[in-house]
Design a protein around this motif. Structure first.
Motif, PDB file in Angstrom:
ATOM      1  N   SER A  59      17.200   9.402  15.842  1.00  0.00           N
ATOM      2  CA  SER A  59      18.413  10.169  16.162  1.00  0.00           C
ATOM      3  C   SER A  59      19.435   9.987  15.037  1.00  0.00           C
ATOM      4  N   PRO A  60      20.177  11.052  14.714  1.00  0.00           N
ATOM      5  CA  PRO A  60      21.162  10.965  13.635  1.00  0.00           C
ATOM      6  C   PRO A  60      22.219   9.896  13.937  1.00  0.00           C
ATOM      7  N   GLY A  61      22.502   9.059  12.965  1.00  0.00           N
ATOM      8  CA  GLY A  61      23.517   8.014  13.099  1.00  0.00           C
ATOM      9  C   GLY A  61      23.044   6.798  13.879  1.00  0.00           C
ATOM     10  N   GLY A  62      21.795   6.803  14.336  1.00  0.00           N
ATOM     11  CA  GLY A  62      21.274   5.663  15.092  1.00  0.00           C
ATOM     12  C   GLY A  62      20.947   4.485  14.171  1.00  0.00           C
ATOM     13  N   SER A  63      20.872   3.315  14.743  1.00  0.00           N
ATOM     14  CA  SER A  63      20.580   2.117  13.933  1.00  0.00           C
ATOM     15  C   SER A  63      19.064   1.979  13.745  1.00  0.00           C
TER      16      SER A  63
ATOM     17  N   SER B 128      16.164   5.104  12.574  1.00  0.00           N
ATOM     18  CA  SER B 128      16.295   5.727  13.882  1.00  0.00           C
ATOM     19  C   SER B 128      15.888   7.200  13.808  1.00  0.00           C
TER      20      SER B 128
END
Length: 143
Positions: free
Chosen positions: A14-18, A12
């Motif tokens: 975006s940070p922490g996205g899957s 991903s």
């Protein structure tokens, strides 16, 4: 055919996205020995008249190994022999499709004088057998 594998694509942005999905495109290469129809494979075998009338055995390629196939006596042009489970695997499950053999009876275009004589003898032998019988003729053969 495309296979989707969830969560195994690019990470991903975006940070922490899957993670994204991975798509695998599957293409099958043609095989000159067979034609494919779903999980079933088709093959044309050419036999001569004598083999169609009397029966024969053929060596036939499969995906695994060559098999000897019995062609029954009286095989007609375009008859289909089915070899169960000798086709492609189904997508879901452990079973396989069939290998279907379409029999093509080859009629000779040119024959020798000896062959002509033999075919003429066969014609004479078959004249009575091939005459059409009518329902009212069924009692004419009583002893």
């Amino acid at each position: 055919m495309a296979l989707r594998i969830s969560g195994h694509g690019l990470p991903s942005t975006s940070p922490g996205g899957s993670a994204g999905n991975l798509y695998v495109i599957v293409r099958t290469a043609p095989d000159e020995r067979f034609q494919r129809l779903g999980a079933d494979l088709w093959r044309t075998e050419i036999i001569d008249i004598a083999d169609a009338v009397l029966g024969t055995q053929l060596e036939v390629p499969t995906l695994d190994k060559n098999l000897t196939v019995k062609v029954p006596a009286g095989t007609q042009h375009d008859d289909v022999l089915r070899l169960r489970g000798k086709g492609l695997p189904y997508y879901e499950g452990s079973s396989r499709g069939d290998l279907k053999l379409r029999m093509q009876v080859e009629i000779p275009k040119h024959i020798s004088a000896e062959e002509r004589t033999l075919y003429e003898q066969l014609r004479e032998l078959n004249k009575n057998r091939n005459q059409k019988k009518h329902w009212w003729d069924k009692n004419t053969h009583r002893n």
